[in-house]
Scaffold this motif. Sequence first.
Motif, PDB file in Angstrom:
ATOM      1  N   ALA A 117      43.633  38.040  44.638  1.00 18.17           N
ATOM      2  CA  ALA A 117      42.549  37.284  45.259  1.00 18.17           C
ATOM      3  C   ALA A 117      42.332  35.949  44.561  1.00 18.17           C
ATOM      4  O   ALA A 117      42.082  34.917  45.205  1.00 18.17           O
ATOM      5  CB  ALA A 117      41.262  38.102  45.248  1.00 18.17           C
ATOM      6  N   ALA A 118      42.458  35.936  43.229  1.00 16.02           N
ATOM      7  CA  ALA A 118      42.217  34.706  42.466  1.00 16.02           C
ATOM      8  C   ALA A 118      43.288  33.655  42.724  1.00 16.02           C
ATOM      9  O   ALA A 118      43.062  32.462  42.469  1.00 16.02           O
ATOM     10  CB  ALA A 118      42.149  35.030  40.978  1.00 16.02           C
ATOM     11  N   ALA A 119      44.448  34.069  43.230  1.00 10.54           N
ATOM     12  CA  ALA A 119      45.531  33.124  43.508  1.00 10.54           C
ATOM     13  C   ALA A 119      45.269  32.301  44.771  1.00 10.54           C
ATOM     14  O   ALA A 119      45.984  31.319  45.027  1.00 10.54           O
ATOM     15  CB  ALA A 119      46.853  33.875  43.646  1.00 10.54           C
ATOM     16  N   GLN A 120      44.250  32.662  45.543  1.00 15.95           N
ATOM     17  CA  GLN A 120      43.958  31.942  46.783  1.00 15.95           C
ATOM     18  C   GLN A 120      43.250  30.622  46.483  1.00 15.95           C
ATOM     19  O   GLN A 120      42.339  30.571  45.647  1.00 15.95           O
ATOM     20  CB  GLN A 120      43.086  32.811  47.703  1.00 15.95           C
ATOM     21  N   SER A 121      43.640  29.589  47.199  1.00 18.11           N
ATOM     22  CA  SER A 121      43.107  28.251  46.912  1.00 18.11           C
ATOM     23  C   SER A 121      41.641  28.097  47.291  1.00 18.11           C
ATOM     24  O   SER A 121      40.945  27.238  46.744  1.00 18.11           O
ATOM     25  CB  SER A 121      43.948  27.194  47.647  1.00 18.11           C
ATOM     26  N   ASN A 122      41.161  28.921  48.224  1.00 14.42           N
ATOM     27  CA  ASN A 122      39.774  28.750  48.687  1.00 14.42           C
ATOM     28  C   ASN A 122      38.783  29.625  47.920  1.00 14.42           C
ATOM     29  O   ASN A 122      37.589  29.622  48.219  1.00 14.42           O
ATOM     30  CB  ASN A 122      39.672  29.081  50.179  1.00 14.42           C
TER      31      ASN A 122
END
Length: 384
Positions: A117-122
């Motif tokens: 989840a933390a890898a998502q840009s938003n």
Amino acid sequence: MADTGTKEFDVIICGAGPAGSTCALALGDSGLRVAVLEKSSFPRDKTCGDAVAAYVPKVLATINSGLTKSLEGFTEKVNVNTCRLVAPNQKAFDLRFSQTGFISRRMDWDNFLFENAAAQSNTTFFLNHTISDVTITSDGVTVTAGNTEFKGKMVIGCDGAHSVLNRKVTGTRPDPAHHCGAVRAYYSNVSGIPDHTFEIHLVKDLLPGYFWIFPVKNNLANVGLGVLSSVVSKRRMDLRASLQRVVDEIPYISDRFKNAERVGKVEGFGLPLGSRKVPMSGDRFMLCGDAASLIDPLSGEGIGQAIVSGRYAGWHAKTCFDKNDFSASHMKQYDAQVYQKFWSRHRKNYYIQQLMNNEWLLNGVFNAALKSSVFRNVVSKSFT
């Protein structure tokens, strides 16, 4: 230096466990600015039975097919496809399933979901941020954590059994008839654990609860017990002492712990059961997982429910922004999805739980199950 002041987002998720991280994953393609507030840092432990249902990988795949490949590389688990059920009279049978689930320490499993989840840009995670207050107005929401105010259009409570959001906006309180107390510890070198098998022991003195042995990687076992809170209160039970008695004094179990060694402390936790309907949403908010009392009242399973409800909440949040509708009436669509998925099973398992106080009946069911595949299938559907 600690965050201070005000931060603006579209969606604020309280809690980064399985429900919160899955909710963030479900919002990954939304273009919305998502903040996830978590009181701890990762990797971090969470007291739990550690069992992850077989359907969870399929749920994650519906959010992002790339998660399937990530799961293939996740090795901190023990695959299980069999449940060994042991009756009060110590008769046992194995239920073998067509699909494979797994046992994974929450320190590892929650960290896996968090990292994806933390890898998502938003998505921005704010770790070591303990939520102290939530305010909802007609214009938006404000979540206070430390010296920082997080403002957004809506808030999603994934902050567990002691959810701040739930307490602030619904007033739901634990009901001992729909709540379970549990303890667990890790042991090394427990003997006699069959391959790919988790165990549920219906010990007489714990009914309508049970004792479990779940295999964990590196020759560890998650060992624990859970008992309905109303029963704990009525019998004035000390669950930690009860766990020690089972391990030390019940011969067919204690023999398996002769060379075992406890690793760490015996930890306690509470499980708000999904055997009653509670408010899960309202103006500008939704609740997921343990915060929404979604734990199976018979098996004690909660990770799968947290992940499914987190996915539904993320998906529904996108429709709220598409329609610019954050009203309680619109949020009811989320409740309907969750209850359509779980309510029938949870209610059925609640009634079975009530029958589990009867030792004679349980032994009779097991005797029948040993002779009949029909009975075995009935029991299988209840515990898995």
